[in-house]
Design an enzyme around this catalytic site. Structure first.
Site, short mmCIF file in Angstrom:
data_model
loop_
_atom_site.label_atom_id
_atom_site.label_comp_id
_atom_site.label_asym_id
_atom_site.label_seq_id
_atom_site.Cartn_x
_atom_site.Cartn_y
_atom_site.Cartn_z
N GLU A 163 0.81 -1.22 0.00
CA GLU A 163 0.00 0.00 0.00
C GLU A 163 0.85 1.28 0.00
OE1 GLU A 163 -3.26 0.28 2.80
OE2 GLU A 163 -3.26 -1.89 2.99
N SER A 164 2.04 1.18 0.54
CA SER A 164 2.91 2.36 0.61
C SER A 164 3.41 2.81 -0.76
CB SER A 164 4.12 2.05 1.51
OG SER A 164 4.78 0.87 1.07
#
Length: 250
Positions: free
Chosen positions: A51-52
């Protein structure tokens, strides 16, 4: 054969569901462990996305979080979070989304927001993060969670990420939804007609009665239950290396 625990079996069973070439969006906790286990064993070309913004990360050690610097250092590219969710998740470029849950109901709806009333909760949880988008748009969703009546509830206190809706017939999202729920007892799959989660596989040493006792609703059981093969020595060795944060070539 080395000894193993129910947690080992849960992670191994989840890892086995990933295939070479799958684009997998990885969360923290058991999903992180399972996805990296797959890369170290049978699916070295599984593409891990975090997700980063790390795309096709190849971490040398088990990442401590989605912000671990090893992800950026080993990724093919690092993109912004808006680009991650608009171009990758929302556009349907994720084959498999791994999710956890604080609560899950019989139709695969997930709560990671609050326990109790939303206005005056008994417990405020970390929140949904990117899980709602992953649950909606990933090609398939695999939920990894320990099974207990506290977690497997008749009705979630808050729907953070939709599964198949309150009656199992309200899903209108593009992805297939929660195709598997893997626990420390076995594997649940949605019934093809009703989408109700149904016990289809049991881990070694677990009984149907034990799985039912760990569920907060009347658990539906498939007519023919399959047994999940126990972890192999190779899988257990790789799992231990990951937990010890040893590099892959150690």
């Amino acid at each position: 054969m080395p000894e193993w625990t129910s947690a080992d079996m849960m992670n191994v069973a989840a890892a086995r569901e990933l295939k070479n070439g799958d684009v997998c969006l990885v969360g923290v906790g058991p999903p992180n462990l399972a996805a990296n286990l797959a890369r170290r064993t049978h699916a070295p070309n599984c593409r891990l996305v975090y997700e980063s913004g790390a795309i096709d990360a190849k971490p040398k050690r088990l990442p401590l979080s989605i912000g671990d610097d090893d992800l950026a250092a080993t990724a093919v590219a690092v993109v912004s979070v808006p680009e991650m969710f608009n171009f990758w998740v929302g556009a349907g470029r994720i084959d498999v989304g791994f999710l956890g849950a604080a609560q899950i109901d019989k139709f695969g709806n997930i709560n990671t927001t609050v326990i109790g009333d939303h206005a005056e909760p008994k417990t405020r949880l970390p929140g949904a993060g990117g899980a709602p988008e992953i649950a909606a748009a990933a090609g398939r969703v695999i939920v990894i969670v320990k099974q207990s009546p506290r977690t497997f509830v008749e009705h979630v206190d808050f729907v953070s990420s939709v599964g198949y809706g309150p009656t199992g017939r309200e899903r209108h999202a593009p992805g297939a939804g929660p195709t598997l729920v893997i626990t420390d007892h076995g594997v649940l799959e949605p019934d093809p007609e009703t989408n109700e989660l149904t016990l289809t596989r049991l881990h070694e040493g677990v009984t149907v009665e034990a799985a039912k006792a760990a569920t907060g609703w009347e658990l539906k059981v498939a007519a023919s239950i399959k047994n999940v093969p126990p972890p192999t020595e190779t899988e257990l060795k790789a799992l231990q290396q990951l937990r010890n944060r040893e590099p892959a070539d150690a």
